[in-house]
Write a protein that holds these residues in place. Structure first.
Motif, PDB file in Angstrom:
ATOM      1  N   PRO A   1       0.549  -1.323   0.228  1.00  0.00           N
ATOM      2  CA  PRO A   1       0.310  -0.068  -0.256  1.00  0.00           C
ATOM      3  C   PRO A   1       0.586   1.503  -0.049  1.00  0.00           C
ATOM      4  CG  PRO A   1      -0.873  -1.750   1.542  1.00  0.00           C
ATOM      5  CD  PRO A   1       0.360  -2.353   1.343  1.00  0.00           C
ATOM      6  N   SER A   2       1.839   0.687   0.758  1.00  0.00           N
ATOM      7  CA  SER A   2       2.620   2.553   0.748  1.00  0.00           C
ATOM      8  C   SER A   2       3.352   2.386  -0.971  1.00  0.00           C
ATOM      9  CB  SER A   2       3.565   2.616   1.876  1.00  0.00           C
ATOM     10  OG  SER A   2       4.800   1.473   1.783  1.00  0.00           O
ATOM     11  N   ASP A   3       3.622   1.950  -1.257  1.00  0.00           N
ATOM     12  CA  ASP A   3       4.131   2.129  -2.612  1.00  0.00           C
ATOM     13  C   ASP A   3       2.933   2.316  -3.832  1.00  0.00           C
ATOM     14  OD1 ASP A   3       6.838   1.354  -1.314  1.00  0.00           O
ATOM     15  OD2 ASP A   3       7.286  -0.037  -3.184  1.00  0.00           O
ATOM     16  N   LEU A   4       1.603   1.984  -3.844  1.00  0.00           N
ATOM     17  CA  LEU A   4       0.856   2.515  -4.855  1.00  0.00           C
ATOM     18  C   LEU A   4       1.360   3.189  -4.692  1.00  0.00           C
ATOM     19  CD1 LEU A   4      -1.010   0.206  -5.958  1.00  0.00           C
ATOM     20  CD2 LEU A   4      -3.025   0.446  -4.498  1.00  0.00           C
ATOM     21  N   PRO A   5       1.081   4.556  -4.114  1.00  0.00           N
ATOM     22  CA  PRO A   5       1.177   6.412  -4.951  1.00  0.00           C
ATOM     23  C   PRO A   5       2.371   6.015  -6.463  1.00  0.00           C
ATOM     24  CG  PRO A   5       0.899   6.423  -2.411  1.00  0.00           C
ATOM     25  CD  PRO A   5       1.098   4.744  -2.972  1.00  0.00           C
ATOM     26  N   ARG A   6       3.336   5.745  -5.951  1.00  0.00           N
ATOM     27  CA  ARG A   6       3.808   5.141  -7.102  1.00  0.00           C
ATOM     28  C   ARG A   6       3.502   4.868  -8.876  1.00  0.00           C
ATOM     29  NH1 ARG A   6       9.117   6.020  -6.967  1.00  0.00           N
ATOM     30  NH2 ARG A   6       9.711   5.685  -4.017  1.00  0.00           N
ATOM     31  N   VAL A   7       2.708   3.776  -7.715  1.00  0.00           N
ATOM     32  CA  VAL A   7       2.458   3.338  -9.142  1.00  0.00           C
ATOM     33  C   VAL A   7       0.920   4.340  -9.987  1.00  0.00           C
ATOM     34  CG1 VAL A   7       0.472   1.320 -10.431  1.00  0.00           C
ATOM     35  CG2 VAL A   7       2.758   0.840  -8.806  1.00  0.00           C
ATOM     36  N   VAL A   8      -0.174   4.474  -9.432  1.00  0.00           N
ATOM     37  CA  VAL A   8      -1.004   5.691  -9.387  1.00  0.00           C
ATOM     38  C   VAL A   8      -0.739   7.240  -9.907  1.00  0.00           C
ATOM     39  CG1 VAL A   8      -2.645   6.974  -8.054  1.00  0.00           C
ATOM     40  CG2 VAL A   8      -2.055   5.026  -6.944  1.00  0.00           C
ATOM     41  N   GLN A   9       0.771   7.189  -9.514  1.00  0.00           N
ATOM     42  CA  GLN A   9       0.732   8.651 -10.317  1.00  0.00           C
ATOM     43  C   GLN A   9       2.479   8.977 -11.397  1.00  0.00           C
ATOM     44  OE1 GLN A   9      -0.270  11.701  -9.079  1.00  0.00           O
ATOM     45  NE2 GLN A   9      -0.536  11.758  -7.064  1.00  0.00           N
ATOM     46  N   ALA A  10       2.430   7.605 -11.970  1.00  0.00           N
ATOM     47  CA  ALA A  10       3.089   7.028 -13.316  1.00  0.00           C
ATOM     48  C   ALA A  10       2.706   7.450 -14.408  1.00  0.00           C
ATOM     49  CB  ALA A  10       3.292   5.617 -12.960  1.00  0.00           C
ATOM     50  N   ALA A  11       2.387   8.381 -15.128  1.00  0.00           N
ATOM     51  CA  ALA A  11       1.995   9.301 -15.962  1.00  0.00           C
ATOM     52  C   ALA A  11       1.775   7.811 -17.308  1.00  0.00           C
ATOM     53  CB  ALA A  11       1.822  10.631 -16.120  1.00  0.00           C
ATOM     54  N   PRO A  12       1.451   7.768 -18.085  1.00  0.00           N
ATOM     55  CA  PRO A  12       1.361   7.289 -19.703  1.00  0.00           C
ATOM     56  C   PRO A  12       3.188   7.043 -20.155  1.00  0.00           C
ATOM     57  CG  PRO A  12      -0.704   7.984 -20.050  1.00  0.00           C
ATOM     58  CD  PRO A  12      -0.352   8.457 -18.613  1.00  0.00           C
ATOM     59  N   GLY A  13       4.018   6.219 -20.056  1.00  0.00           N
ATOM     60  CA  GLY A  13       5.172   6.312 -20.681  1.00  0.00           C
ATOM     61  C   GLY A  13       6.518   5.990 -19.723  1.00  0.00           C
ATOM     62  N   THR A  14       5.556   6.486 -18.977  1.00  0.00           N
ATOM     63  CA  THR A  14       6.278   6.141 -17.226  1.00  0.00           C
ATOM     64  C   THR A  14       7.169   5.099 -16.916  1.00  0.00           C
ATOM     65  OG1 THR A  14       6.250   8.817 -16.265  1.00  0.00           O
ATOM     66  CG2 THR A  14       6.808   6.684 -14.443  1.00  0.00           C
ATOM     67  N   VAL A  15       7.887   4.225 -16.426  1.00  0.00           N
ATOM     68  CA  VAL A  15       9.361   3.649 -16.260  1.00  0.00           C
ATOM     69  C   VAL A  15       9.170   3.079 -14.718  1.00  0.00           C
ATOM     70  CG1 VAL A  15      11.137   2.227 -16.903  1.00  0.00           C
ATOM     71  CG2 VAL A  15      10.734   3.431 -18.926  1.00  0.00           C
ATOM     72  N   LEU A  16       8.128   1.638 -14.513  1.00  0.00           N
ATOM     73  CA  LEU A  16       8.596   0.975 -13.654  1.00  0.00           C
ATOM     74  C   LEU A  16       9.387  -0.558 -13.377  1.00  0.00           C
ATOM     75  CD1 LEU A  16       4.802   1.611 -12.498  1.00  0.00           C
ATOM     76  CD2 LEU A  16       6.670   2.898 -11.636  1.00  0.00           C
ATOM     77  N   ARG A  17       9.908  -0.929 -12.168  1.00  0.00           N
ATOM     78  CA  ARG A  17      10.726  -1.614 -12.180  1.00  0.00           C
ATOM     79  C   ARG A  17       9.636  -2.591 -10.633  1.00  0.00           C
ATOM     80  NH1 ARG A  17      14.783  -3.009 -14.519  1.00  0.00           N
ATOM     81  NH2 ARG A  17      16.374  -2.196 -16.012  1.00  0.00           N
ATOM     82  N   PHE A  18       9.994  -3.555 -10.418  1.00  0.00           N
ATOM     83  CA  PHE A  18       8.998  -4.115  -9.240  1.00  0.00           C
ATOM     84  C   PHE A  18      10.349  -5.436  -9.096  1.00  0.00           C
ATOM     85  CE2 PHE A  18       5.519  -4.117 -12.626  1.00  0.00           C
ATOM     86  CZ  PHE A  18       4.034  -3.125 -11.401  1.00  0.00           C
ATOM     87  N   GLN A  19      10.097  -4.915  -7.083  1.00  0.00           N
ATOM     88  CA  GLN A  19      11.500  -6.097  -6.448  1.00  0.00           C
ATOM     89  C   GLN A  19      10.233  -6.422  -5.130  1.00  0.00           C
ATOM     90  OE1 GLN A  19      14.056  -3.597  -4.502  1.00  0.00           O
ATOM     91  NE2 GLN A  19      14.422  -4.442  -2.426  1.00  0.00           N
ATOM     92  N   MET A  20      10.762  -8.266  -4.807  1.00  0.00           N
ATOM     93  CA  MET A  20       9.381  -8.289  -4.610  1.00  0.00           C
ATOM     94  C   MET A  20      10.294  -8.301  -2.850  1.00  0.00           C
ATOM     95  SD  MET A  20       8.109 -12.388  -4.742  1.00  0.00           S
ATOM     96  CE  MET A  20       8.022 -12.940  -5.361  1.00  0.00           C
ATOM     97  N   ALA A  21       9.657  -8.179  -1.769  1.00  0.00           N
ATOM     98  CA  ALA A  21       9.622  -8.152  -0.214  1.00  0.00           C
ATOM     99  C   ALA A  21       9.173  -9.222   0.340  1.00  0.00           C
ATOM    100  CB  ALA A  21       9.441  -6.711   0.483  1.00  0.00           C
ATOM    101  N   GLY A  22       9.911  -9.506   1.364  1.00  0.00           N
ATOM    102  CA  GLY A  22       9.147 -11.050   2.170  1.00  0.00           C
ATOM    103  C   GLY A  22       8.064 -10.141   2.764  1.00  0.00           C
ATOM    104  N   LEU A  23       7.176 -11.207   3.641  1.00  0.00           N
ATOM    105  CA  LEU A  23       5.400 -10.508   4.134  1.00  0.00           C
ATOM    106  C   LEU A  23       5.977 -10.035   5.286  1.00  0.00           C
ATOM    107  CD1 LEU A  23       3.096 -13.599   4.029  1.00  0.00           C
ATOM    108  CD2 LEU A  23       3.359 -11.567   2.490  1.00  0.00           C
ATOM    109  N   GLU A  24       7.214 -10.697   5.704  1.00  0.00           N
ATOM    110  CA  GLU A  24       7.579  -9.889   7.596  1.00  0.00           C
ATOM    111  C   GLU A  24       8.313  -8.574   7.521  1.00  0.00           C
ATOM    112  OE1 GLU A  24      10.388 -12.371   9.797  1.00  0.00           O
ATOM    113  OE2 GLU A  24       8.511 -13.677  10.241  1.00  0.00           O
TER     114      GLU A  24
END
Length: 340
Positions: free
Chosen positions: A266-289
């Motif tokens: 949830p704390s990283d979702l604003p980064r997706v929300v605010q990505a305008a078309p053409g913006t580059v994102l990468r994903f990094q998995m975090a453990g549950l803890e």
């Protein structure tokens, strides 16, 4: 007479939003609310009031607004060009908007969703316990020119002319996610590739979710073809039939049958929300803890936003609301309890 916010012009995606309606998923209604909840919290911190109060969410562009009484406002989220009676004003800051003055909020220069918060909050009639427009469920609607909205009582003692530092969530970057019950339906090689390649935010996207285009090929899961429709929540990363990821947002459906490779924190979702078309994102998995720890730190950061406020420095020649600003170091007003 209670103060009003007059809508003279409005972009195609201006709505009233708050923190949404929790507790209705079993009835088929997702929580909804502000797409960028952090921006709503920032506006509340600048005005010294509760983040539960409603504000205007402006998708892509704002409009032309007026108030019937002098009103404190805050502008947060995606930066948009803003002015009062032709004089430019700062973003991620609070201001005193005089009665009758024309506030113009133009198109976004970075990000997607901007927010106009007002002292006392927007006080439209609640529906199912919230004021948020949920367009998919036909609760509320986009705002139109000619409308005027009631404003609540501004009981805060915080001065106008405050600013918050801006973060980097408007320019893409790395998004952390946690694995879910369907992550292992994807081959280990695909899970690793998902974290090693960039994704470009597609032009297709709205308050329900955004499509991300992978740099090289889609993602498939034969086992995913047998997934039954089940509960989904904002942040879930569905892999659609063509192998393309789709990140669900505030107004997403409540159930879905596409396999999910994980869920954005949830704390990283604003980064997706605010990505305008053409913006580059990468994903990094975090453990549950690790994810729980990240969320606790993010919650604490939101609670202490007010401690990071600074005085907004402006040219006195451009300041109609001159008495709202600190002009001499250490002197703000005669009220020692000015700020919460």
């Amino acid at each position: 007479m209670s103060p009003r916010l007059l809508i003279h012009q409005a972009g195609p995606g201006v709505t009233v939003q708050d923190l949404g309606r929790p507790g209705y998923v079993a009835l088929g209604l997702s929580r909804g609310g502000a797409a960028d909840r952090l921006a709503l919290a920032e506006g509340a911190a600048l005005l010294g009031q509760a983040p539960s109060l409603a504000a205007l969410e402006m998708a892509g562009m704002g409009g032309r607004f007026e108030v019937t009484q002098d009103t404190r406002i805050a502008l947060t989220g995606a930066e948009m060009r803003a002015s009062v009676d032709g004089a430019a004003i700062a973003w991620n800051a609070s201001h005193l908007l005089p009665a009758g003055a024309q506030l113009i909020v133009g198109p976004a220069v970075q990000g997607v969703y901007g927010y106009l918060s007002v002292g006392g909050g927007v006080a439209t009639d609640p529906q199912l316990g919230a004021r948020a427009a949920h367009l998919v469920a036909s609760l509320g609607d986009v705002l139109q020119p000619g409308q005027d909205l009631p404003l609540g009582d501004d009981a805060s003692k915080a001065a106008a002319g405050l600013a918050l530092p801006r973060d980097d969530r408007f320019s893409g970057g790395t998004v952390r996610f946690v694995p879910g019950p369907q992550t292992n339906l994807f081959a280990q090689a695909d899970q690793e590739r998902f974290q090693s390649i960039p994704f470009t935010r597609d032009t297709r996207g709205n308050r329900m979710g955004v499509r991300l285009i992978p740099e090289s090929g889609g993602f498939e899961s034969e086992a995913g073809l047998s997934v039954l429709s089940e509960i989904v929540v904002p942040g879930d990363i569905q892999i659609t039939g063509d192998g393309t990821p789709f990140v669900l947002l505030a107004e997403c459906q409540t159930t879905g049958g596409y396999p999910r490779i994980g869920s954005v924190l949830p704390s990283d979702l604003p980064r997706v929300v605010q990505a305008a078309p053409g913006t580059v994102l990468r994903f990094q998995m975090a453990g549950l803890e690790e994810g729980v720890t990240i969320e606790r730190r993010a919650a604490e950061a939101r609670r202490t936003l007010a401690s990071r406020r600074t005085r907004l420095v402006r040219n006195p020649h451009d300041m109609r609301d001159l008495l709202a600003y600190q002009l001499i170091s250490g002197v703000v007003s005669g009220d020692p309890q000015e700020e919460p």
